[in-house]
Enzyme design. Structure first.
Site, PDB file in Angstrom:
ATOM      1  CG  HIS A 193       1.924  12.186   7.526  1.00 18.45           C
ATOM      2  ND1 HIS A 193       1.856  12.609   6.215  1.00 18.45           N
ATOM      3  CD2 HIS A 193       1.586  10.873   7.475  1.00 18.45           C
ATOM      4  CE1 HIS A 193       1.497  11.608   5.437  1.00 18.45           C
ATOM      5  NE2 HIS A 193       1.328  10.549   6.175  1.00 18.45           N
ATOM      6  CD  GLU A 211       1.184  16.152   5.853  1.00 13.26           C
ATOM      7  OE1 GLU A 211       2.206  15.568   6.285  1.00 13.26           O
ATOM      8  OE2 GLU A 211       0.624  15.831   4.799  1.00 13.26           O
ATOM      9  CG  ASP A 231      -6.518  10.064   7.427  1.00 19.18           C
ATOM     10  OD1 ASP A 231      -6.967   8.966   7.048  1.00 19.18           O
ATOM     11  OD2 ASP A 231      -5.308  10.264   7.623  1.00 19.18           O
ATOM     12  CG  ASN A 240       5.645  14.102   6.207  1.00 18.15           C
ATOM     13  OD1 ASN A 240       5.072  13.190   6.812  1.00 18.15           O
ATOM     14  ND2 ASN A 240       4.981  15.063   5.575  1.00 18.15           N
TER      15      ASN A 240
HETATM   16  C1  F6R Z   1      -3.958   7.130   6.198  1.00 16.92           C
HETATM   17  C2  F6R Z   1      -3.063   7.858   7.097  1.00 16.92           C
HETATM   18  C3  F6R Z   1      -1.652   8.142   6.737  1.00 16.92           C
HETATM   19  C4  F6R Z   1      -0.871   6.885   6.324  1.00 16.92           C
HETATM   20  C5  F6R Z   1       0.569   7.244   5.992  1.00 16.92           C
HETATM   21  C6  F6R Z   1       1.347   6.038   5.493  1.00 16.92           C
HETATM   22  O1  F6R Z   1      -5.221   6.955   6.782  1.00 16.92           O
HETATM   23  O2  F6R Z   1      -3.493   8.237   8.117  1.00 16.92           O
HETATM   24  O3  F6R Z   1      -1.018   8.747   7.827  1.00 16.92           O
HETATM   25  O4  F6R Z   1      -0.906   5.946   7.363  1.00 16.92           O
HETATM   26  O5  F6R Z   1       0.598   8.245   5.014  1.00 16.92           O
HETATM   27  O6  F6R Z   1       0.811   5.634   4.269  1.00 16.92           O
HETATM   28  P1  F6R Z   1       1.332   4.314   3.532  1.00 16.92           P
HETATM   29  O7  F6R Z   1       0.916   3.167   4.368  1.00 16.92           O
HETATM   30  O8  F6R Z   1       0.629   4.341   2.193  1.00 16.92           O
HETATM   31  O9  F6R Z   1       2.811   4.442   3.424  1.00 16.92           O
END
Ligand code: F6R
Length: 262
Positions: free
Chosen positions: A156, A161, A77, A154
């Site tokens: 995701h 989301e 992403d 959450n």
């Molecule tokens: C980032 C992504 C997100 C993160 C998730 C956890 O490329 O796809 O889904 O993996 O938000 O983020 P951290 O590791 O910062 O807790």
């Protein structure tokens, strides 16, 4: 069981003592693909969890244990809108945390603007064309051998989301407010975090041959429990991973806190 019934293996759970062991086990999964595949295709992620994984990959590269020479990478992403040169873009994150320190080509080759590395940065192009082109580039590369994922509090995965359809593909999405708050640490305030992102969809992710999800810390414990043991539901997009036959969760003890383990 008739022939039409898909055979779905349960998610493999690997609980490790701490975040460093999580990174080492995650790197092992990538090392296997880099060594076994003639043209490895890696699905990569960004965020705090990956800041532990990438130094371990760089160490192994510097020690001569792995090479990315024949690999292609696809990131999950990217914020939208954001310039590729913006310090908080995921393109920059990947350069600073991994790409600039290993043997991946970052200069244009055959129409690929960043050589062997793909991040869905829209720049000045048409967003729909970029999303479609991303899916096509994955297919052209032969599909993703191993997709690395983090998980949001959450539930995701990538920027899919809660509420996301299992049939979703690479597209533009609106970020949840709690995701923007979680990422405010990189931008200074949540108001500065872009409102939108381009993300691979659930279907795109589920097409990878193998999926490895990494998580550390108590803050992820509830999401890990829902993803592993909850119903498969749009309320927790990571629960869709239960539908894939080859998924491993590598989590530290804190992230496994809510699981009833022996
Ligand atoms: C980032 C992504 C997100 C993160 C998730 C956890 O490329 O796809 O889904 O993996 O938000 O983020 P951290 O590791 O910062 O807790």
């Amino acid at each position: 069981m008739n022939n039409q019934t898909p055979h779905v293996e349960p998610i493999r759970l690997v609980v490790v003592p701490d975040v460093l062991s999580m990174a080492a086990r995650g790197a092992d999964e990538i090392e296997v693909v880099l060594k076994d595949a003639a043209q490895p295709v890696l699905g990569l992620a960004t965020g705090g969890t990956m800041e532990h994984l990438y130094p371990e990959l760089i160490r192994r590269f510097q020690a001569g244990k792995i090479s990315f020479r024949n690999a292609t990478t696809f990131n999950l992403d990217e914020y939208y809108p954001i310039e590729a040169t913006h310090p908080q873009s995921y393109r920059c994150f990947m350069g600073e945390k991994l790409f600039n320190y290993v043997d991946l080509t970052l200069t244009p080759v055959e129409g690929a603007r960043w050589g062997q590395t793909f991040v869905p940065n829209v720049g000045g192009e048409h967003v729909g064309a970029v999303c479609l082109g991303y899916e096509q580039a994955i297919i052209k590369a032969g599909g993703i051998d191993v997709q690395i994922l983090g998980i949001g509090k959450n539930g995701h995965i990538a920027f899919n989301e809660p509420g996301t359809s299992p049939w979703s593909r690479t597209r533009i999405v609106k970020l949840a407010e709690n995701t923007r708050e979680a990422n405010a640490r990189y931008f200074g305030s949540s108001a500065d975090v872009p409102e939108f992102a381009v993300t691979m969809g659930i279907s795109t992710i589920l097409e990878a041959d193998k999926i490895v999800l990494l998580a550390s810390g108590e803050g992820k414990a509830a999401a890990i429990k829902r993803a592993l043991t909850g119903p498969v539901s749009a309320d927790c997009p990571a629960s869709y991973l239960q539908l894939h036959p080859n998924v491993t969760f590598i989590v530290d003890r804190a992230a496994a806190r809510d699981l009833a383990l022996p």
